[in-house]
Design a protein around this motif. Structure first.
Motif, PDB file in Angstrom:
ATOM      1  N   CYS A 137       0.823  -1.206   0.000  1.00 59.06           N
ATOM      2  CA  CYS A 137       0.000   0.000   0.000  1.00 59.06           C
ATOM      3  C   CYS A 137       0.856   1.255   0.000  1.00 59.06           C
ATOM      4  CB  CYS A 137      -0.945   0.016   1.191  1.00 59.06           C
ATOM      5  SG  CYS A 137      -2.151  -1.308   1.162  1.00 59.06           S
TER       6      CYS A 137
ATOM      7  N   SER B 139      -0.097   4.939  -4.599  1.00 52.14           N
ATOM      8  CA  SER B 139      -1.514   5.233  -4.787  1.00 52.14           C
ATOM      9  C   SER B 139      -1.866   5.080  -6.256  1.00 52.14           C
ATOM     10  CB  SER B 139      -1.831   6.647  -4.294  1.00 52.14           C
ATOM     11  OG  SER B 139      -1.072   7.587  -5.012  1.00 52.14           O
TER      12      SER B 139
ATOM     13  N   TYR C  87      -5.696  -2.360  -3.052  1.00 55.52           N
ATOM     14  CA  TYR C  87      -6.303  -2.287  -1.719  1.00 55.52           C
ATOM     15  C   TYR C  87      -7.090  -0.984  -1.622  1.00 55.52           C
ATOM     16  CZ  TYR C  87      -2.987  -5.948  -0.467  1.00 55.52           C
ATOM     17  OH  TYR C  87      -2.271  -7.116  -0.414  1.00 55.52           O
ATOM     18  N   GLY C  88      -8.217  -1.077  -0.968  1.00 59.50           N
ATOM     19  CA  GLY C  88      -9.024   0.131  -0.762  1.00 59.50           C
ATOM     20  C   GLY C  88      -8.814   0.694   0.647  1.00 59.50           C
ATOM     21  N   LYS C  89      -8.723   1.999   0.748  1.00 60.33           N
ATOM     22  CA  LYS C  89      -8.564   2.642   2.044  1.00 60.33           C
ATOM     23  C   LYS C  89      -9.598   3.768   2.143  1.00 60.33           C
ATOM     24  CE  LYS C  89      -5.230   5.157   4.852  1.00 60.33           C
ATOM     25  NZ  LYS C  89      -3.908   5.796   4.887  1.00 60.33           N
ATOM     26  N   TRP C  90     -10.425   3.660   3.190  1.00 58.54           N
ATOM     27  CA  TRP C  90     -11.461   4.673   3.380  1.00 58.54           C
ATOM     28  C   TRP C  90     -11.139   5.502   4.616  1.00 58.54           C
ATOM     29  CZ3 TRP C  90     -12.281  -0.152   1.540  1.00 58.54           C
ATOM     30  CH2 TRP C  90     -12.991  -0.252   0.330  1.00 58.54           C
ATOM     31  N   THR C  91     -11.403   6.746   4.533  1.00 61.76           N
ATOM     32  CA  THR C  91     -11.222   7.602   5.706  1.00 61.76           C
ATOM     33  C   THR C  91     -12.590   8.106   6.136  1.00 61.76           C
ATOM     34  OG1 THR C  91     -10.882   9.553   4.331  1.00 61.76           O
ATOM     35  CG2 THR C  91      -8.911   8.369   5.056  1.00 61.76           C
ATOM     36  N   VAL C  92     -12.756   8.182   7.449  1.00 61.40           N
ATOM     37  CA  VAL C  92     -14.021   8.665   8.012  1.00 61.40           C
ATOM     38  C   VAL C  92     -13.920  10.172   8.180  1.00 61.40           C
ATOM     39  CG1 VAL C  92     -15.568   8.550  10.001  1.00 61.40           C
ATOM     40  CG2 VAL C  92     -14.373   6.493   9.215  1.00 61.40           C
TER      41      VAL C  92
ATOM     42  N   LYS D 151     -19.052  17.677   9.310  1.00 63.48           N
ATOM     43  CA  LYS D 151     -17.746  17.344   8.725  1.00 63.48           C
ATOM     44  C   LYS D 151     -16.837  18.572   8.700  1.00 63.48           C
ATOM     45  CE  LYS D 151     -15.715  15.836   4.354  1.00 63.48           C
ATOM     46  NZ  LYS D 151     -16.010  15.434   2.965  1.00 63.48           N
TER      47      LYS D 151
END
Length: 193
Positions: free
Chosen positions: A2, A5, A19-24, A117
């Motif tokens: 990872c 990008s 690979y997926g990466k999510w941010t809150v 947000k």
């Protein structure tokens, strides 16, 4: 792993794993306290509870510690606490204990809502307590008395003058009747001899 990008146009081969990466998205919640009024106690600590819409939130978020989505703390006049890094969109409610029981009138702004947000929601509590007794200018610890015009000097006697006049009148009438009866008896006694 990872470290690269993916951008549109990157050449991929069959050995490439994506690979997926999510941010809150995150936001903040701040609670402030103001005490006003001539009887407001600016040194008094008021108890607050913040309840989030997600009971799985645990840990320290800025100045608040959540257990099962609930944080408790105290604030005095002019103080505030801020929870940072809360998930945006989550609902919250802020309550204050015992203020009304102690004679305060409480006004709360934004006591419930949702975390925004990349922004800070500010919940403001204002407690006001007033007393009808004002302090005198010459004696700050002695309540001032409203002035009433008077033609007689103050003696400190607060009993009703009419009552005393009536008692005196009844006593005088009793004395006169007693004298008349004694005089009549005396006159009869002289006639019988």
């Amino acid at each position: 792993q990872c470290t690269l990008s993916y951008t549109d146009g990157t050449v991929l081969d069959t050995d490439t794993t994506l690979y997926g990466k999510w941010t809150v998205a995150r936001g903040n919640l701040s609670v402030s306290k103001t005490v006003t009024g001539n009887a407001g106690d600016t040194s008094k600590a008021f108890n607050f509870t913040v309840t989030l819409g997600n009971t799985e939130i645990n840990g320290v978020f800025g100045e608040m510690t959540f257990v099962g989505g609930v944080a408790t703390f105290v604030l005095k006049h002019g103080e505030s606490k801020t929870a940072t890094g809360l998930p945006s969109g989550i609902t919250y409610s802020v309550t204050e204990a015992e203020a009304n029981r102690d004679g305060y009138t409480t006004v709360a702004s934004k006591a419930s809502g949702s975390i925004i947000k990349n922004d800070t929601v500010t919940v403001a509590f204002t407690n006001t307590k007033n007393s009808n007794i004002s302090e005198g200018p010459d004696h700050p610890n002695v309540p001032s008395k409203p002035s009433t015009p008077t033609n007689s000097p103050e003696t400190g006697d607060t009993l009703n003058l009419r009552l005393w006049t009536s008692v005196m009148g009844v006593s005088l009438a009793g004395l006169i009747i007693s004298l008349v009866v004694v005089k009549k008896n005396s006159y009869r006694g002289k006639r019988m001899k």
